[in-house]
Design a protein around this motif. Structure first.
Motif: not given
Length: 379
Positions: A169, A172, A232-237, A239-240
């Motif tokens: 977070d 980004t 953004r997509e990598r950050a979401t992945a 975190k998951a």
């Protein structure tokens, strides 16, 4: 929660060892990886510790930024039969960040435009959170590669390790922040400030240094805007992955006051972030024997003065052991682990494979064997 480390790590693909500095996280990480490899898993241990401790402990001349396989024959010479595979690597945050850009850039021209830009070269190593982000990004890549059954991550001291929890977070947020948007597309007053004041400053700097910083900035941010969606997509992945049931955080500590406080602090942060907690490893413990020593001043084979000195030393060690027992009780209550994994204080500094094997023996001991090893080390 079971004191059996294998039970704690069952079905886990990512093991993150966190804790205060100087408590043995690096050797604990390596010993855990060694133990899992000995039991048939393909394991990679990753460290961002700049010291050579992990390479020395594994008998590797030089750890690099790609996984290096540890010679099974070398471990066998120290009593460890590796039925799986043990790999190790030293994370290079700058190189990992470059690889991330290479993977996210839409084409080779954009990739080269970013990587060759002098603003990027400075910024990529200095952005707050970039090291932590690249560490978990590398963790994500290794996990997704399918090469390994388990990845064990050694982290920096705990208050920095907390940055792993929000690094995606924060990074980004920086890349999408207002300051960068003004530089990318200034308007109104900002346009006049950027267009006049900033231009004058960069013009003066350009004449003094021969470097056109404004041009570099414009090129850099224009190119960077093409990879923001990928970030953004990598950050979401990422975190998951950190919150996944197949990931676990092990808190490594020692019984000293400050590391204990750090361990409790980190456990609270894991709770707040709803991250998976796998348990507590307490290193360098002086176990307390059940029986008091005979204090009549007589020790077989020693004259009276020497016997008294030996008994005083034993009394001091027992006082230290009592302090450690009290610290572990505090940890049990505050952290919520009724049966932490205990590794006793070992003679000398653990810096080679023999020391690593000794730690491994205590980490993976179960039942009567676990009790026997702690009893042998007790005072």
């Amino acid at each position: 929660m079971s004191g059996d480390l294998l039970d704690r790590l069952a079905e886990k693909r990512v093991v993150i060892c966190a804790g205060s500095g100087g408590v043995g996280k690096t050797t604990t990480s390596a010993a855990i990886a060694m133990g899992l490899a000995a039991r048939g898993a393909r394991v990679c241990v990753v460290t961002i510790d700049p010291a050579r401790r992990l390479a020395d402990a594994l008998g590797i001349e030089q750890l690099g930024s790609v996984p290096h396989r540890v010679d099974a024959g070398r471990l066998a010479g120290h009593g460890i039969t590796t039925n799986g595979q043990l790999w190790a690597m030293m994370l290079d945050p700058k190189r990992t960040f470059d690889e991330l850009i290479e993977g996210l850039a839409p084409d080779a021209a954009t990739r080269d435009e970013i990587l060759d830009n002098r603003i990027y070269r400075e910024l990529s190593g200095a952005v707050a959170g970039s090291q932590e982000f690249t560490a978990v990004a590398k963790l994500y890549d290794l996990e997704r590669s399918g090469r390994f059954d388990v990845i064990v991550l050694d982290t920096p001291p705990s208050r920095n390790a907390l940055d792993f929890l929000d690094a995606p977070d924060r990074l980004t947020g920086f890349l999408e922040g207002r300051a960068l948007r003004v530089l990318l597309a200034p308007s109104g007053l900002a346009a006049r400030v950027v267009g006049r004041g900033t231009a004058v400053i960069f013009s003066v700097l350009g004449r003094l240094t021969g470097v056109d910083l404004m041009s570099d900035l414009k090129v850099f941010f224009a190119a960077l805007s093409t990879v923001l969606d990928g970030f953004r997509e990598r950050a979401t992945a990422v975190k998951a992955l950190l919150a996944d049931d197949a990931t676990t955080f092990l808190i490594v500590t020692s019984p000293e006051r400050e590391p204990v406080a750090e361990a409790i602090f980190f456990r609270d942060k894991l709770r707040e972030a709803r991250m998976p907690f796998g348990g507590l490893v307490v290193n360098r413990v002086h176990p307390l024997a059940d029986e008091e020593p005979d204090a009549d001043g007589e020790v077989d084979g020693l004259d009276a003065p020497l016997a008294r000195k030996a008994l005083r030393t034993l009394a001091e060690l027992r006082a230290l052991a009592a302090r450690d027992a009290a610290a572990i009780d505090r940890l049990r209550r505050a952290v919520g682990d009724d049966d932490p994994v205990i590794v006793p204080h070992l003679a000398g500094d653990v810096h080679d494979v023999d020391g690593l094997v000794a730690i491994h023996r205590h980490l993976f001991a179960v039942g009567d064997e676990r009790a026997r090893l702690l009893s042998e080390a007790a005072f």
